[in-house]
Design a protein around this motif. Structure first.
Motif, PDB file in Angstrom:
ATOM      1  N   ILE A   1      -3.450   1.113  -5.335  1.00 62.29           N
ATOM      2  CA  ILE A   1      -2.850   2.247  -4.617  1.00 62.29           C
ATOM      3  C   ILE A   1      -2.087   1.811  -3.359  1.00 62.29           C
ATOM      4  O   ILE A   1      -1.252   2.557  -2.863  1.00 62.29           O
ATOM      5  N   SER A   2      -2.338   0.592  -2.894  1.00 60.39           N
ATOM      6  CA  SER A   2      -1.535   0.097  -1.761  1.00 60.39           C
ATOM      7  C   SER A   2      -0.047   0.021  -2.157  1.00 60.39           C
ATOM      8  O   SER A   2       0.841   0.128  -1.309  1.00 60.39           O
ATOM      9  N   GLU A   3       0.221  -0.141  -3.450  1.00 63.64           N
ATOM     10  CA  GLU A   3       1.619  -0.187  -3.911  1.00 63.64           C
ATOM     11  C   GLU A   3       2.280   1.183  -3.773  1.00 63.64           C
ATOM     12  O   GLU A   3       3.472   1.288  -3.479  1.00 63.64           O
ATOM     13  N   LEU A   4       1.488   2.249  -3.986  1.00 61.15           N
ATOM     14  CA  LEU A   4       2.032   3.606  -3.800  1.00 61.15           C
ATOM     15  C   LEU A   4       2.373   3.824  -2.331  1.00 61.15           C
ATOM     16  O   LEU A   4       3.425   4.369  -1.985  1.00 61.15           O
ATOM     17  N   LYS A   5       1.462   3.371  -1.464  1.00 67.34           N
ATOM     18  CA  LYS A   5       1.683   3.543  -0.022  1.00 67.34           C
ATOM     19  C   LYS A   5       2.945   2.790   0.401  1.00 67.34           C
ATOM     20  O   LYS A   5       3.802   3.328   1.115  1.00 67.34           O
ATOM     21  N   ALA A   6       3.068   1.560  -0.069  1.00 72.04           N
ATOM     22  CA  ALA A   6       4.237   0.748   0.305  1.00 72.04           C
ATOM     23  C   ALA A   6       5.537   1.411  -0.163  1.00 72.04           C
ATOM     24  O   ALA A   6       6.559   1.370   0.530  1.00 72.04           O
TER      25      ALA A   6
ATOM     26  N   GLU B   1       5.407   5.590   1.972  1.00 69.90           N
ATOM     27  CA  GLU B   1       5.220   5.856   3.404  1.00 69.90           C
ATOM     28  C   GLU B   1       6.528   5.708   4.187  1.00 69.90           C
ATOM     29  O   GLU B   1       7.220   4.690   4.089  1.00 69.90           O
TER      30      GLU B   1
ATOM     31  N   GLU C   1       0.382  12.793   0.249  1.00 74.18           N
ATOM     32  CA  GLU C   1      -0.811  11.956   0.496  1.00 74.18           C
ATOM     33  C   GLU C   1      -0.419  10.599   1.103  1.00 74.18           C
ATOM     34  O   GLU C   1      -1.097  10.081   1.983  1.00 74.18           O
ATOM     35  N   PHE C   2       0.697  10.031   0.618  1.00 75.40           N
ATOM     36  CA  PHE C   2       1.065   8.688   1.068  1.00 75.40           C
ATOM     37  C   PHE C   2       2.138   8.697   2.149  1.00 75.40           C
ATOM     38  O   PHE C   2       2.749   7.669   2.418  1.00 75.40           O
ATOM     39  N   GLY C   3       2.342   9.847   2.781  1.00 76.19           N
ATOM     40  CA  GLY C   3       3.127   9.873   4.013  1.00 76.19           C
ATOM     41  C   GLY C   3       4.631   9.820   3.849  1.00 76.19           C
ATOM     42  O   GLY C   3       5.323   9.187   4.663  1.00 76.19           O
TER      43      GLY C   3
END
Ligand SMILES: Nc1ncnc2c1ncn2[C@@H]1O[C@H](COP(=O)(O)OP(=O)(O)OP(=O)(O)O)[C@@H](O)[C@H]1O
Ligand SMILES: Nc1nc2c(c(=O)[nH]1)N=C(CO)CN2
Ligand SMILES: [Mg+2]
Length: 209
Positions: A43-48, A51, A171-173
């Motif tokens: 899920i860090s890939e979604l944030k990257a 965001e 959710e991911f900004g």
């Protein structure tokens, strides 16, 4: 999204649609067991990806094709809802993220996935057969549920594929969320879809108080 905040909405949806929570929970457990290090994304890939970005969310209303003429896809991180993926792939645009319960044109989703799109695959009580068929053909998967989340199956909020795209972006900004291909008053839909669109409208309005 905090499940405690989502749960009362979820219970109202289950009651209104006549869906079973047990079915959704069974699907989440199955999806969880099908995911492994080689077929999953983090899920860090979604944030990257999301965001601080301007996000374009594509629903699958018939107006999508026309509305795509009005924007430059290169200006956005693109999230497509299930059937909307084919509309973009046919225009040689590969979405960054596909949010799907695997009942759209999944062959086009597989093409986009092979070209790098992350697949947010949603398990629910009525797509267990689709999970068995398609999860083995996919990679870069993030598991999704509308029931309680599991370690590797997330609940970002939202119900139909389109509103789940918007909840994911929130959710991911995402800095901004632009919706294309949403026509909640579309009369050319069956009664179940009409009900799903009623929830989609309510859930999207709830994102923009
Ligand atoms: N008029 C519309 N017709 C279809 N989808 C729409 C419409 N307006 C908005 N959408 C959004 O586009 C999303 C993707 O559409 P798609 O036809 O692939 O639906 P879906 O969620 O897979 O629905 P279903 O459960 O009926 O398969 C929907 O989930 C919905 O949120
Ligand atoms: N149990 C169940 N859950 C869903 C369903 C569905 O048909 N059944 N369809 C969805 C996509 O709109 C989202 N969630
Ligand atoms: Mg779908």
């Amino acid at each position: 999204m905090d499940f405690n905040e989502w749960e009362p909405i979820y219970e109202s949806i289950l009651k209104d649609m006549g869906f079973s929570r047990e079915g959704d929970e069974q699907a989440a457990l199955l999806l969880s067991a099908m995911l492994n290090a080689s077929n999953s994304a983090d899920i860090s890939e979604l944030k990257a990806l999301i965001e601080g970005k301007d996000v374009l969310v594509c629903g699958n209303a018939p107006v999508l094709a026309q509305e795509l003429e009005l924007i430059n896809p290169d200006d956005f991180v693109i999230i497509t809802a299930d059937g909307a993926t084919a509309v973009l792939v046919d225009r040689e645009v590969i979405p960054d993220i596909i949010v799907t319960d695997l009942d759209g044109d999944v062959e086009k989703e597989i093409i986009a996935n092979k070209a790098g799109a992350i697949m947010v695959v949603h398990g629910h009580g009525d797509n267990i057969d689709k999970l068995h068929t398609y999860v083995p053909q996919l990679n870069r998967i993030i598991g999704s549920t509308q029931a309680a989340p599991l370690e590797n199956v997330f609940n970002f909020g939202g119900f139909s594929d389109g509103d789940r795209c918007a909840y994911l972006a929130r959710e991911f900004g995402a800095t901004s969320i632009t919706l294309l291909g949403f026509d909640f008053d579309d009369e050319n839909v069956n009664p179940i879809k009409k009900k799903k669109l009623k929830w989609a409208r309510l859930l999207i309005e709830r994102l923009n108080p």
